[in-house]
Design an enzyme around this catalytic site. Sequence first.
Site, mmCIF file in Angstrom:
data_model
loop_
_atom_site.group_PDB
_atom_site.id
_atom_site.type_symbol
_atom_site.label_atom_id
_atom_site.label_comp_id
_atom_site.label_asym_id
_atom_site.label_seq_id
_atom_site.Cartn_x
_atom_site.Cartn_y
_atom_site.Cartn_z
ATOM 1 N N SER A 196 0.819 -1.214 0.000
ATOM 2 C CA SER A 196 0.000 0.000 0.000
ATOM 3 C C SER A 196 0.850 1.260 0.000
ATOM 4 C CB SER A 196 -0.893 0.021 1.241
ATOM 5 O OG SER A 196 -0.069 0.009 2.414
ATOM 6 N N THR B 238 2.217 2.259 2.747
ATOM 7 C CA THR B 238 2.001 2.833 4.077
ATOM 8 C C THR B 238 3.310 3.322 4.694
ATOM 9 O OG1 THR B 238 0.039 1.461 4.483
ATOM 10 C CG2 THR B 238 1.176 2.344 6.415
ATOM 11 N N PRO C 120 2.264 12.907 13.707
ATOM 12 C CA PRO C 120 2.284 12.411 12.329
ATOM 13 C C PRO C 120 0.921 11.940 11.825
ATOM 14 C CG PRO C 120 4.099 11.464 13.587
ATOM 15 C CD PRO C 120 3.224 12.192 14.559
ATOM 16 N N ASN C 121 0.197 11.199 12.681
ATOM 17 C CA ASN C 121 -1.102 10.662 12.255
ATOM 18 C C ASN C 121 -2.239 11.655 12.461
ATOM 19 O OD1 ASN C 121 0.661 8.257 13.324
ATOM 20 N ND2 ASN C 121 -0.758 7.350 11.853
ATOM 21 N N SER D 100 -5.544 8.560 4.238
ATOM 22 C CA SER D 100 -5.071 7.196 4.445
ATOM 23 C C SER D 100 -3.946 6.953 3.456
ATOM 24 C CB SER D 100 -6.210 6.196 4.190
ATOM 25 O OG SER D 100 -5.722 4.883 4.025
ATOM 26 N N HIS E 8 13.204 -4.761 -45.693
ATOM 27 C CA HIS E 8 13.835 -6.042 -45.344
ATOM 28 C C HIS E 8 15.365 -5.909 -45.273
ATOM 29 C CE1 HIS E 8 10.031 -8.233 -46.128
ATOM 30 N NE2 HIS E 8 9.886 -7.347 -47.103
ATOM 31 N N SER F 59 37.206 1.357 -28.861
ATOM 32 C CA SER F 59 37.745 0.043 -28.558
ATOM 33 C C SER F 59 38.986 0.168 -27.693
ATOM 34 C CB SER F 59 38.107 -0.693 -29.854
ATOM 35 O OG SER F 59 38.778 -1.914 -29.588
ATOM 36 N N LYS G 79 39.010 3.077 -33.821
ATOM 37 C CA LYS G 79 37.606 2.650 -33.927
ATOM 38 C C LYS G 79 36.721 3.608 -33.136
ATOM 39 C CE LYS G 79 34.901 -1.637 -33.791
ATOM 40 N NZ LYS G 79 33.701 -1.220 -33.053
ATOM 41 N N ASN H 14 32.547 4.184 -32.148
ATOM 42 C CA ASN H 14 31.247 3.498 -32.139
ATOM 43 C C ASN H 14 30.084 4.483 -32.015
ATOM 44 O OD1 ASN H 14 32.612 1.047 -32.215
ATOM 45 N ND2 ASN H 14 32.707 0.902 -29.979
ATOM 46 N N GLU I 12 23.382 3.536 -29.085
ATOM 47 C CA GLU I 12 23.440 2.321 -28.273
ATOM 48 C C GLU I 12 22.894 2.574 -26.866
ATOM 49 O OE1 GLU I 12 27.346 0.242 -30.368
ATOM 50 O OE2 GLU I 12 27.553 1.256 -28.435
#
Length: 462
Positions: A100, A102, A126-127, A135, A184, A314, A320, A322, A327
Amino acid sequence: MGERRTRTERDSMGELEVPADALWGAQTQRAIDNFGISGLVMPHGFIRALGLVKSAAAAVNAELGLLDAATADAIIAAADEVAAGEHDAQFPVDVFQTGSGTSSNMNANEVIAARASHKAGLAVHPNDHVNMGQSSNDVIPTAIHVAATLALTESLLPALAHLAETIESRAAELSDTVKTGRTHLMDAMPVTFGQELGGWAAQVRAGSHRVAGVLPRLSALAQGGTAVGTGINAHPEFAIRVCARLSARTGIAFRPADDAFEALSCQDTSVELSGQLRTVAVSLMKIANDLRWMNSGPLAGLGEISLPALQPGSSIMPGKVNPVIPEAVAMACAQVMGHDTTIAVAGQSGNFQLNVMLPVVAWNLLHSTALLASASRRLADAAIVDFTVNDSRLESALERSPILVTALNPVIGYEKGAEIAKRAYAEGRAVLDVAEEVTGMPRGTLAELLDARALTRGGLPD
């Protein structure tokens, strides 16, 4: 290191020790002790929403004469601090807690009560005070909706708009640049970069519209339903007044849910939103992978574009580079898809009057939103805005593409076109040259029919 100082706190179950410098109390400490499962805590957006709800509730309870002004003002000030992110470190409860939420609600109640008591020199409970008319069962679903609405309007929707605008700008810039189309993953009829990127932009715009379409349902709040939906212990005007306060504070038109029992017992709107976020993730992954394919090479791939070189690619192959941003975006999108599965499972966990996987719904929903917002901006600003087009590679591929013969079908028929395409490919020759030999048609006429730029406009040959 010396032993950590503690203080003794008490709740309805008895006494226990709490760190001396913690703002939370006994119920939060019990949750910390009980739920050390993941180390993941509720995100700032959710805590912010809890602060906004508690602030609005205190103001409304004062308006209704249920809470004295001094106590209400102290609660409002403390709750506003929570909403501003000043006490995020005081919310250590694990995401995987009571279903819940709570524990998170009481964490907010205790932190706000402690700050309010300290600042105003009052005994704020608090309550009885902070949680008055509420609630966990209506506060947590409300906080999920408020947090998600703010995340969409402040972060994700602007990020998607920025991405779409960036793509559209590049599409306009490259509107006359012709390239080989692909279906494709095989050569197909030519398109312009403007057309291809325009398709991406349309995807992003459509995803944004889908996400925005959830906002009217997301703005309906469970607040006022209290424990099971009946509104026990809440003033009859509490719900509508809290919504009005939240609306004035955020500029978003929040309203009480049409049916409080539905709002407490299920998370269908969160499931719906997560599905739309997944759709956006699918779109971004498609765009990211298109960029990766177009950038592939530089010699043995498509090599149509060059993405910005951001870092060495790399640890063993010098030189190299990338496609790191696409990604990273693709991985973020995969994570969002995983979050969606979690939310779908959590969404069906509404047993009778309450869903009992609310914290995990909140965590996954807000992280999906944040991931997509960040990924959208990185894709726009670190990949799309600055990629360069390799014109010579495009022209070379187009010149030798046997698929161009498709434009001759209405004139010479499919079978004769297939003969020309196969021969041009087998001999590595331009389609125009082979078509001239096979058909005997004037070269000028064939050149007009096979003009790649003209073919991107579709239609029948003149």
